[in-house]
Design an enzyme around this catalytic site. Structure first.
Site, PDB file in Angstrom:
ATOM      1  N   GLU A   1      -5.857  -2.401  -9.104  1.00  0.00           N
ATOM      2  CA  GLU A   1      -6.368  -3.245  -8.001  1.00  0.00           C
ATOM      3  C   GLU A   1      -6.621  -4.675  -8.474  1.00  0.00           C
ATOM      4  O   GLU A   1      -7.636  -5.296  -8.149  1.00  0.00           O
ATOM      5  CB  GLU A   1      -7.634  -2.630  -7.390  1.00  0.00           C
ATOM      6  CG  GLU A   1      -7.474  -1.215  -6.872  1.00  0.00           C
ATOM      7  CD  GLU A   1      -6.560  -1.081  -5.656  1.00  0.00           C
ATOM      8  OE1 GLU A   1      -6.149  -2.112  -5.083  1.00  0.00           O
ATOM      9  OE2 GLU A   1      -6.261   0.065  -5.282  1.00  0.00           O
TER      10      GLU A   1
ATOM     11  N   CYS B   1       7.960  -3.050   6.714  1.00  0.00           N
ATOM     12  CA  CYS B   1       8.826  -4.189   6.412  1.00  0.00           C
ATOM     13  C   CYS B   1       8.366  -5.363   7.288  1.00  0.00           C
ATOM     14  O   CYS B   1       7.672  -5.169   8.296  1.00  0.00           O
ATOM     15  CB  CYS B   1      10.292  -3.856   6.659  1.00  0.00           C
ATOM     16  SG  CYS B   1      10.762  -3.683   8.396  1.00  0.00           S
TER      17      CYS B   1
ATOM     18  N   CYS C   1       9.312   1.292   4.589  1.00  0.00           N
ATOM     19  CA  CYS C   1       8.813   1.268   5.964  1.00  0.00           C
ATOM     20  C   CYS C   1       9.355   2.501   6.693  1.00  0.00           C
ATOM     21  O   CYS C   1      10.313   3.136   6.229  1.00  0.00           O
ATOM     22  CB  CYS C   1       9.314  -0.026   6.618  1.00  0.00           C
ATOM     23  SG  CYS C   1       8.878  -0.243   8.360  1.00  0.00           S
TER      24      CYS C   1
ATOM     25  N   MET D   1       0.845  -1.195   0.000  1.00  0.00           N
ATOM     26  CA  MET D   1       0.000   0.000   0.000  1.00  0.00           C
ATOM     27  C   MET D   1       0.883   1.250   0.000  1.00  0.00           C
ATOM     28  O   MET D   1       1.931   1.279   0.649  1.00  0.00           O
ATOM     29  CB  MET D   1      -0.882   0.026   1.251  1.00  0.00           C
ATOM     30  CG  MET D   1      -1.779  -1.162   1.408  1.00  0.00           C
ATOM     31  SD  MET D   1      -3.418  -1.034   0.740  1.00  0.00           S
ATOM     32  CE  MET D   1      -4.093   0.396   1.468  1.00  0.00           C
TER      33      MET D   1
END
Length: 198
Positions: free
Chosen positions: A85, A179, A142, A11
């Protein structure tokens, strides 16, 4: 020779933006694009593909039972198929896209998540991993700086959610890219806090 492409990422990795940029690039060269999105994704309106950076475009909505190869016959002349998607496609619909690549020589570029909030394949993504000629990762990071691979589902208090239905639509208020190490550590910390609170 046409190919089936699967471009996956966690995402927030700008997959929808890449879909729309790719559409623009094809159209700028005079090519006809068929932009598809599964009906399961209705966050930004039923027939809209919208990126977090503000790009948007109307798309043809594909229902779970729709045969994409049959719909293609009524779509008119098409040079390329783009799917946003794509994790929400059924395995059968991925097979239909593969058929269009092989039999109609139409390139198909699918963009989507590889795995859900528990790191399990979405059925559509698994089939794309099995059938795609080209598989590439759209990277994001991350908060620790490592590559994010997990779509961590979070509750209103920012806690990691580890139970629930595979599909739950949401944006930054419901998901964060992490992560694997940070995700596992956060889950373990939560479990420990719950244990000592007993």
């Amino acid at each position: 020779m046409a190919k089936l492409y699967f471009k996956y990422g966690a995402m927030g990795s700008s997959k929808s933006a890449q879909v729309l940029i790719t559409k623009f690039n094809y159209e700028e060269r005079g090519m006809r694009v068929w932009l598809l999105k599964p009906s399961a994704d209705d966050r930004d309106g039923r027939n809209m593909v919208k990126s977090r950076i503000g790009l948007s475009c109307q798309a043809k909505v594909v229902s779970p039972e729709e045969n994409i190869a049959e719909s293609f016959r009524t779509a008119g002349c098409v040079d390329v198929i783009l799917v946003d998607e794509s994790q929400f496609l059924s395995p059968e619909q991925v097979d239909q896209l593969r058929w269009l690549v092989d039999m109609e020589d139409i390139p198909v570029l699918c963009f989507g998540l590889r795995t859900d909030f528990l790191t399990h394949f979405f059925p559509g993504s698994q089939r794309l991993m099995e059938l795609a000629d080209s598989i590439s990762e759209v990277k994001t990071v991350c908060t620790c700086g490592s590559k994010a691979t997990v779509n961590a589902r979070i509750d209103k208090d920012g806690r990691i959610v580890t139970t629930g239905a595979q599909v739950m639509l949401g944006g930054n208020d419901s998901y964060t890219a992490m992560c694997h190490r940070c995700w596992k550590r956060k889950v373990a910390e939560q479990e420990w806090q719950e244990f000592i609170a007993l």
